[in-house]
Scaffold this motif. Structure first.
Motif, PDB file in Angstrom:
ATOM      1  N   ASN A 142       0.778  -1.228   0.207  1.00  0.00           N
ATOM      2  CA  ASN A 142       0.354  -0.005   0.162  1.00  0.00           C
ATOM      3  C   ASN A 142       0.492   1.322   0.030  1.00  0.00           C
ATOM      4  O   ASN A 142       0.071   2.185  -0.635  1.00  0.00           O
ATOM      5  N   LEU A 145       2.293   1.509  -3.587  1.00  0.00           N
ATOM      6  CA  LEU A 145       1.098   2.142  -4.179  1.00  0.00           C
ATOM      7  C   LEU A 145       0.487   3.812  -3.653  1.00  0.00           C
ATOM      8  O   LEU A 145       0.357   4.379  -5.284  1.00  0.00           O
ATOM      9  N   ARG A 148       3.622   5.892  -5.727  1.00  0.00           N
ATOM     10  CA  ARG A 148       3.275   5.588  -7.144  1.00  0.00           C
ATOM     11  C   ARG A 148       1.962   5.931  -7.736  1.00  0.00           C
ATOM     12  O   ARG A 148       2.271   7.226  -8.806  1.00  0.00           O
ATOM     13  N   ASN A 149       1.043   6.431  -7.430  1.00  0.00           N
ATOM     14  CA  ASN A 149      -0.386   7.244  -7.324  1.00  0.00           C
ATOM     15  C   ASN A 149      -0.402   8.762  -7.534  1.00  0.00           C
ATOM     16  O   ASN A 149      -0.519   9.333  -7.828  1.00  0.00           O
ATOM     17  N   LYS A 152       1.481   9.999 -10.524  1.00  0.00           N
ATOM     18  CA  LYS A 152       1.237  10.131 -11.257  1.00  0.00           C
ATOM     19  C   LYS A 152       0.265  11.410 -11.344  1.00  0.00           C
ATOM     20  O   LYS A 152       0.377  11.697 -12.077  1.00  0.00           O
TER      21      LYS A 152
ATOM     22  N   THR B 105      -2.336  -3.323 -12.727  1.00  0.00           N
ATOM     23  CA  THR B 105      -1.603  -2.425 -11.119  1.00  0.00           C
ATOM     24  C   THR B 105      -1.687  -1.146 -11.344  1.00  0.00           C
ATOM     25  O   THR B 105      -1.797  -0.408 -10.155  1.00  0.00           O
ATOM     26  N   ASP B 106      -1.464  -0.491 -12.449  1.00  0.00           N
ATOM     27  CA  ASP B 106      -2.070   0.801 -12.656  1.00  0.00           C
ATOM     28  C   ASP B 106      -3.611   1.601 -12.083  1.00  0.00           C
ATOM     29  O   ASP B 106      -3.595   2.406 -11.838  1.00  0.00           O
ATOM     30  N   ILE B 108      -4.406  -0.266  -9.211  1.00  0.00           N
ATOM     31  CA  ILE B 108      -5.290  -0.327  -8.322  1.00  0.00           C
ATOM     32  C   ILE B 108      -4.911   0.462  -7.035  1.00  0.00           C
ATOM     33  O   ILE B 108      -4.172   0.910  -7.288  1.00  0.00           O
ATOM     34  N   ILE B 109      -6.243   0.636  -6.711  1.00  0.00           N
ATOM     35  CA  ILE B 109      -5.998   1.194  -5.343  1.00  0.00           C
ATOM     36  C   ILE B 109      -5.607   1.445  -4.257  1.00  0.00           C
ATOM     37  O   ILE B 109      -4.352   1.729  -3.775  1.00  0.00           O
ATOM     38  N   ARG B 110      -5.914   0.271  -3.189  1.00  0.00           N
ATOM     39  CA  ARG B 110      -5.598  -0.291  -2.011  1.00  0.00           C
ATOM     40  C   ARG B 110      -5.717  -1.592  -1.991  1.00  0.00           C
ATOM     41  O   ARG B 110      -6.445  -2.385  -2.424  1.00  0.00           O
TER      42      ARG B 110
END
Lengths: 153, 144
Positions: A142, A145, A148-149, A152, B105-106, B108-110
């Motif tokens: 997480n 992620l 990464r998010n 972006k 995977t781009d 995926i939120i969590r």
């Protein structure tokens, strides 16, 4: 087919490990009264050599079933808690009769209760350690992620 | 014009650098063409219509009742390939999360783990699905 192969492999490894661990434990528990490869009551019941053979083989069977049953952890249809509970039930149904037959529990209710209590504690610890290891992995995923998010945006 | 390929195992995506003595109209056109390139799309079938699916728009690909489907934000499409075949053809951002599912995977939120030890992944498009414990290390490997 792969599942059957995995089951056979686990059961075979479990059988060998069970024999070794069972014998080591009996040696450790009887060390104070002179080292023996079987419980004194079992030797009295069957004689030394048959008692040692029975003790070793049944320890192997116990290891075989308990190790083989770890296959439930690889099954997607069971969550971690279900897999742990299924394994615990299988292990107890094998352990209680074998440990009574081999005189590990002294063939008394108190002995069985101690084995059950120790077993439940062991399973709670197994569940907790596996759960925490997944929790840590998921936390790291997480975080990755989030990085990464946010990159972006 | 020479075209060279340099392998970079550390790269997480394809990167193109155009070397030229100066930036001419031809160079601009070439760069525009490269920018507009879409990796070989997947053919998706929905209500009898074939649609070329840009892999970047796919949220997940899963098998259900012996058929394979791809979900995008707009629709769900039937795919005429097996998950096994697709696994090799899909770009690196796709990862298998169970025997019956591959996710982008781009998208995926969590991820979430409940007390019973079930791992769930939350995806764009309000999709929630289960991750197999066996594949969690693979997910981690792709994302980290």
């Amino acid at each position: 087919m792969t599942a059957i192969k995995d089951l056979i492999r686990l059961a075979a490894v479990g059988f060998v490990l069970g024999m070794i661990i069972g014998d080591i434990m009996v040696v450790a528990f009887t060390a104070s009264e002179g080292i023996s490869l079987a419980a004194p009551e079992l030797i009295e019941e069957f004689g030394y050599v048959p008692a040692v053979i029975l003790q070793t083989l049944l320890s192997g069977v116990l290891g075989c079933i308990c190790f083989g049953a770890t296959i439930v952890y690889y099954k997607d249809e069971y969550n971690l808690l279900e897999a742990t509970c299924i394994h615990m039930v299988i292990a107890f149904f094998t352990l209680i009769p074998i440990s009574n037959f081999l005189w590990w529990t002294g063939r008394v209710m108190e002995g069985n209760i101690v084995v059950l209590a120790m077993g439940i504690c062991a399973y709670v610890m197994i569940w907790f350690s596996v759960y925490m290891s997944y929790r840590i992995q998921i936390q790291k995923i997480n975080e990755a992620l989030e990085r990464r998010n946010s990159g972006k945006k | 014009m020479r075209v060279n390929f340099i392998q970079d195992k550390e790269a997480d995506d394809i990167s193109v650098i155009v070397h030229a003595p100066s930036r001419t109209k031809d160079v601009d056109e070439l760069m525009e063409a490269i920018k507009g390139f879409v990796p070989s799309p997947l053919s998706g079938y929905s209500e009898g219509i074939v649609t070329k699916l840009n892999k970047d728009t796919i949220i997940r690909i899963y098998s259900k009742d012996k058929r394979v489907y791809a979900d995008t934000l707009d629709d769900s499409y039937l795919i005429k390939s097996t998950l096994y075949q697709l696994e090799d053809d899909l770009p690196r951002q796709f990862v298998r999360i169970s025997n019956s599912e591959i996710v982008n995977t781009d998208k995926i939120i969590r991820l979430d783990l409940n007390l019973a030890g079930t791992i769930m992944v939350y995806l764009q498009g309000d999709i929630r699905t289960r991750v197999s414990r066996r594949y969690i290390s693979k997910v981690k490997e792709v994302l980290m």
